[in-house]
Design a protein around this motif. Structure first.
Motif, PDB file in Angstrom:
ATOM      1  N   VAL A  84       6.343  40.438  26.515  1.00  0.00           N
ATOM      2  CA  VAL A  84       6.340  40.739  25.081  1.00  0.00           C
ATOM      3  C   VAL A  84       5.216  39.992  24.380  1.00  0.00           C
ATOM      4  O   VAL A  84       4.498  40.548  23.542  1.00  0.00           O
ATOM      5  N   LEU A  85       5.039  38.722  24.742  1.00  0.00           N
ATOM      6  CA  LEU A  85       4.005  37.900  24.118  1.00  0.00           C
ATOM      7  C   LEU A  85       2.612  38.468  24.377  1.00  0.00           C
ATOM      8  O   LEU A  85       1.834  38.698  23.433  1.00  0.00           O
ATOM      9  N   ILE A  86       2.296  38.731  25.628  1.00  0.00           N
ATOM     10  CA  ILE A  86       0.962  39.227  25.983  1.00  0.00           C
ATOM     11  C   ILE A  86       0.731  40.623  25.409  1.00  0.00           C
ATOM     12  O   ILE A  86      -0.324  40.913  24.824  1.00  0.00           O
ATOM     13  N   GLY A  87       1.730  41.488  25.558  1.00  0.00           N
ATOM     14  CA  GLY A  87       1.587  42.855  25.058  1.00  0.00           C
ATOM     15  C   GLY A  87       1.417  42.907  23.552  1.00  0.00           C
ATOM     16  O   GLY A  87       0.558  43.635  23.028  1.00  0.00           O
ATOM     17  N   SER A  88       2.211  42.127  22.822  1.00  0.00           N
ATOM     18  CA  SER A  88       2.147  42.136  21.359  1.00  0.00           C
ATOM     19  C   SER A  88       0.823  41.572  20.858  1.00  0.00           C
ATOM     20  O   SER A  88       0.210  42.120  19.928  1.00  0.00           O
ATOM     21  N   ILE A  89       0.374  40.462  21.454  1.00  0.00           N
ATOM     22  CA  ILE A  89      -0.905  39.870  21.043  1.00  0.00           C
ATOM     23  C   ILE A  89      -2.050  40.825  21.345  1.00  0.00           C
ATOM     24  O   ILE A  89      -2.992  40.967  20.546  1.00  0.00           O
ATOM     25  N   TYR A  90      -1.988  41.517  22.482  1.00  0.00           N
ATOM     26  CA  TYR A  90      -3.035  42.483  22.826  1.00  0.00           C
ATOM     27  C   TYR A  90      -3.131  43.582  21.762  1.00  0.00           C
ATOM     28  O   TYR A  90      -4.232  43.935  21.320  1.00  0.00           O
ATOM     29  N   VAL A  91      -1.987  44.106  21.354  1.00  0.00           N
ATOM     30  CA  VAL A  91      -1.989  45.164  20.331  1.00  0.00           C
ATOM     31  C   VAL A  91      -2.592  44.652  19.030  1.00  0.00           C
ATOM     32  O   VAL A  91      -3.447  45.303  18.413  1.00  0.00           O
ATOM     33  N   SER A 144       4.304  45.047  12.773  1.00  0.00           N
ATOM     34  CA  SER A 144       5.534  45.308  13.523  1.00  0.00           C
ATOM     35  C   SER A 144       5.596  44.487  14.806  1.00  0.00           C
ATOM     36  O   SER A 144       6.688  44.220  15.322  1.00  0.00           O
ATOM     37  N   PHE A 145       4.443  44.067  15.325  1.00  0.00           N
ATOM     38  CA  PHE A 145       4.424  43.285  16.569  1.00  0.00           C
ATOM     39  C   PHE A 145       4.462  41.773  16.319  1.00  0.00           C
ATOM     40  O   PHE A 145       4.650  41.010  17.272  1.00  0.00           O
ATOM     41  N   VAL A 146       4.309  41.338  15.089  1.00  0.00           N
ATOM     42  CA  VAL A 146       4.324  39.901  14.795  1.00  0.00           C
ATOM     43  C   VAL A 146       5.658  39.260  15.182  1.00  0.00           C
ATOM     44  O   VAL A 146       5.675  38.221  15.867  1.00  0.00           O
ATOM     45  N   PRO A 147       6.817  39.828  14.778  1.00  0.00           N
ATOM     46  CA  PRO A 147       8.078  39.204  15.215  1.00  0.00           C
ATOM     47  C   PRO A 147       8.225  39.148  16.725  1.00  0.00           C
ATOM     48  O   PRO A 147       8.802  38.192  17.255  1.00  0.00           O
ATOM     49  N   GLY A 148       7.689  40.142  17.440  1.00  0.00           N
ATOM     50  CA  GLY A 148       7.769  40.123  18.901  1.00  0.00           C
ATOM     51  C   GLY A 148       7.108  38.896  19.488  1.00  0.00           C
ATOM     52  O   GLY A 148       7.644  38.257  20.407  1.00  0.00           O
ATOM     53  N   VAL A 149       5.933  38.562  18.971  1.00  0.00           N
ATOM     54  CA  VAL A 149       5.238  37.350  19.431  1.00  0.00           C
ATOM     55  C   VAL A 149       6.101  36.123  19.171  1.00  0.00           C
ATOM     56  O   VAL A 149       6.251  35.255  20.045  1.00  0.00           O
ATOM     57  N   LEU A 150       6.688  36.048  17.988  1.00  0.00           N
ATOM     58  CA  LEU A 150       7.437  34.851  17.602  1.00  0.00           C
ATOM     59  C   LEU A 150       8.773  34.741  18.329  1.00  0.00           C
ATOM     60  O   LEU A 150       9.218  33.633  18.661  1.00  0.00           O
ATOM     61  N   TRP A 151       9.438  35.877  18.602  1.00  0.00           N
ATOM     62  CA  TRP A 151      10.667  35.821  19.407  1.00  0.00           C
ATOM     63  C   TRP A 151      10.344  35.296  20.793  1.00  0.00           C
ATOM     64  O   TRP A 151      11.071  34.464  21.354  1.00  0.00           O
ATOM     65  N   ALA A 152       9.244  35.814  21.382  1.00  0.00           N
ATOM     66  CA  ALA A 152       8.868  35.400  22.741  1.00  0.00           C
ATOM     67  C   ALA A 152       8.505  33.916  22.777  1.00  0.00           C
ATOM     68  O   ALA A 152       8.935  33.187  23.682  1.00  0.00           O
ATOM     69  N   ILE A 153       7.731  33.461  21.800  1.00  0.00           N
ATOM     70  CA  ILE A 153       7.363  32.045  21.718  1.00  0.00           C
ATOM     71  C   ILE A 153       8.613  31.172  21.610  1.00  0.00           C
ATOM     72  O   ILE A 153       8.714  30.097  22.223  1.00  0.00           O
ATOM     73  N   SER A 154       9.596  31.643  20.855  1.00  0.00           N
ATOM     74  CA  SER A 154      10.830  30.873  20.658  1.00  0.00           C
ATOM     75  C   SER A 154      11.549  30.630  21.983  1.00  0.00           C
ATOM     76  O   SER A 154      11.977  29.513  22.275  1.00  0.00           O
ATOM     77  N   LEU A 155      11.695  31.685  22.796  1.00  0.00           N
ATOM     78  CA  LEU A 155      12.399  31.520  24.062  1.00  0.00           C
ATOM     79  C   LEU A 155      11.585  30.722  25.074  1.00  0.00           C
ATOM     80  O   LEU A 155      12.154  30.007  25.903  1.00  0.00           O
ATOM     81  N   LEU A 156      10.262  30.821  25.007  1.00  0.00           N
ATOM     82  CA  LEU A 156       9.426  30.054  25.930  1.00  0.00           C
ATOM     83  C   LEU A 156       9.387  28.575  25.546  1.00  0.00           C
ATOM     84  O   LEU A 156       9.352  27.698  26.409  1.00  0.00           O
ATOM     85  N   ILE A 214      14.262  40.373  22.155  1.00  0.00           N
ATOM     86  CA  ILE A 214      13.344  40.480  23.290  1.00  0.00           C
ATOM     87  C   ILE A 214      13.513  41.828  23.989  1.00  0.00           C
ATOM     88  O   ILE A 214      12.533  42.504  24.332  1.00  0.00           O
ATOM     89  N   TYR A 215      14.751  42.264  24.194  1.00  0.00           N
ATOM     90  CA  TYR A 215      14.995  43.565  24.818  1.00  0.00           C
ATOM     91  C   TYR A 215      14.464  44.700  23.941  1.00  0.00           C
ATOM     92  O   TYR A 215      13.890  45.676  24.444  1.00  0.00           O
ATOM     93  N   ILE A 216      14.653  44.580  22.632  1.00  0.00           N
ATOM     94  CA  ILE A 216      14.159  45.608  21.717  1.00  0.00           C
ATOM     95  C   ILE A 216      12.641  45.726  21.819  1.00  0.00           C
ATOM     96  O   ILE A 216      12.082  46.836  21.871  1.00  0.00           O
ATOM     97  N   TYR A 217      11.957  44.592  21.915  1.00  0.00           N
ATOM     98  CA  TYR A 217      10.496  44.617  21.964  1.00  0.00           C
ATOM     99  C   TYR A 217       9.965  45.076  23.312  1.00  0.00           C
ATOM    100  O   TYR A 217       8.867  45.636  23.383  1.00  0.00           O
ATOM    101  N   ILE A 218      10.709  44.847  24.372  1.00  0.00           N
ATOM    102  CA  ILE A 218      10.310  45.398  25.668  1.00  0.00           C
ATOM    103  C   ILE A 218      10.296  46.927  25.583  1.00  0.00           C
ATOM    104  O   ILE A 218       9.350  47.597  26.026  1.00  0.00           O
ATOM    105  N   VAL A 219      11.362  47.501  25.031  1.00  0.00           N
ATOM    106  CA  VAL A 219      11.439  48.958  24.871  1.00  0.00           C
ATOM    107  C   VAL A 219      10.318  49.448  23.951  1.00  0.00           C
ATOM    108  O   VAL A 219       9.649  50.457  24.239  1.00  0.00           O
TER     109      VAL A 219
END
Length: 399
Positions: A185-192, A153-165, A119-124
């Motif tokens: 991360v979820l909103i930003g990744s899906i938007y991209v 590259s943004f697909v794992p970001g969505v799934l990491w965020a979904i996992s914690l939520l 999650i921190y990696i995807y925020i950066v």
């Protein structure tokens, strides 16, 4: 044994895995400041040497060692049969990505640390993407290829965020902060993925991953029933993919979702597969000529000057039915272990990898160049089971 390893080592190993899985994002961030050729290879080598130095006493699974050696022998044989130009790039990437994945998939880990670190990696990554990468990305010459890389590259970001939520129990540290970061991360990744790229496969991968993360809430029996129905529907849709996509995506080109606009354009041109059908026909011809052992790695590329764009056809061309069994057997075992497992954070990792990598490889790219494919390939159910037993161990202790 995994239980005797100290917390600092567990934490360091898990962070290495999070960095390895996200190395495409890390490479993009670095290149946005300073262009370095083969940066992903350099990142993998650094992670390899750090992992080896930290885990000198690790004993590797005999089955994994044999698999690693057999693949290397296959590549060496193909180098002789099909020539240097056809497969040397695959060999070099396997030596780097495959070897690093081999090490990282066998060392002591903790799933919660991997997910939280990601999650921190995807925020950066999101911050750098919108501040620096996006402008270069939109102005690039090879926009289509770059878009595909960005989308996946943004697909794992969505799934990491979904996992914690979905599973707040997996959160380490401040729960509210981590949930807010996950939402960003979820909103930003899906938007991209939806509005800045035109990659259809990334959307399918996100949907697939979200479904499997969601059904983790179910007990084993209901989970298995749901998966059987879901896979049945998925197979039907896949076998009728062109018709389904033409009907579903036949929408005005004014639609703002990139993948829908692309499907509308391809549908109007009468080529929903975007030329892949010709590659598949060539692959099938090669498979028919040598169905059991294939033609070796690089043969398809030597004939067509491009890879197959389909995982199973690529493997069948290279290694035939025997090779398909070699590759599918360990991955099938991981899928089975994930389906029947108790709820543990480490099992989110294969779900994310299966969704973000295998789905992509069904439509594009080539597995030899995919670090995360090799990480998934070398994971073993036994190692996952060991890690799951320590899912909550150490987390109350400070570094």
């Amino acid at each position: 044994m995994l239980q005797t390893v100290n917390y600092k080592l567990i934490y360091a190993n898990s962070l290495l895995v999070a960095l390895f899985i996200a190395q495409t994002c890390i490479a993009s961030v670095i290149n946005s400041f300073l262009t370095i050729p083969k940066i992903s290879v350099i990142i993998s080598l650094i992670l390899f040497f750090v992992a080896i130095s930290l885990n000198r006493n690790t004993k590797f699974c005999k089955q994994v060692v044999i698999s690693y050696a057999l693949i290397f022998l296959l590549l060496s044989f193909s180098l002789i049969v099909n020539g240097v130009e056809s497969c040397i790039d695959y060999i070099l990437h396997y030596i780097v990505f495959g070897t690093t994945a081999f090490v990282l998939s066998n060392i002591p880990l903790n799933g919660k640390i991997i997910i939280n670190s990601s999650i921190y990696i995807y925020i950066v990554y999101l911050i750098v993407f919108f501040l620096r990468i996006r402008m270069d990305y939109l102005e690039g010459d090879d926009l289509g290829t770059v878009q595909m890389g960005v989308a996946y590259s943004f697909v794992p970001g969505v799934l990491w965020a979904i996992s914690l939520l979905f599973f707040p129990g997996f959160i380490i540290g401040n729960r509210y902060l981590k949930q807010i970061l996950s939402i960003v991360v979820l909103i930003g990744s899906i938007y991209v993925v939806l509005f800045l790229t035109v990659t259809r496969g990334a959307i399918i991968a996100i949907l697939f991953g979200c479904v499997f993360i969601a059904i983790f809430h179910l007990n084993k029996i209901n989970r298995l029933k749901f998966i059987i129905v879901f896979l049945g529907v998925t197979i039907f849709l896949f076998l009728n993919i062109e018709t389904v996509l033409e009907d579903f995506f036949y929408i005005s080109s004014e639609n703002s979702i990139g993948a829908i606009k692309k499907m509308s354009s391809l549908s109007n041109d009468g080529d929903v597969s975007n030329g892949r059908d010709l590659l598949y026909e060539s692959a099938i011809d090669i498979i028919r000529s040598s169905p059991m052992i294939g033609k070796g790695v690089g043969y398809f590329e030597k004939i067509n000057e491009i890879y197959v764009h389909q995982l199973f056809l690529q493997i069948l061309c290279e290694m035939g039915m025997l090779g398909l069994f070699l590759f599918l057997f360990p991955i099938t075992k991981i899928v089975k272990a994930t389906v029947i497992s108790n709820l543990a954070s480490i099992y989110i990792i294969p779900i994310v990898l299966i969704s973000s990598i295998l789905i992509m490889l069904l439509f594009s790219n080539v597995y030899w160049l995919s670090p995360n494919f090799w990480f998934l390939f070398f994971l073993t159910p036994y190692h996952l089971k060991l890690v799951s037993k320590t899912d909550d161990i150490f987390l109350s202790r400070s570094l």
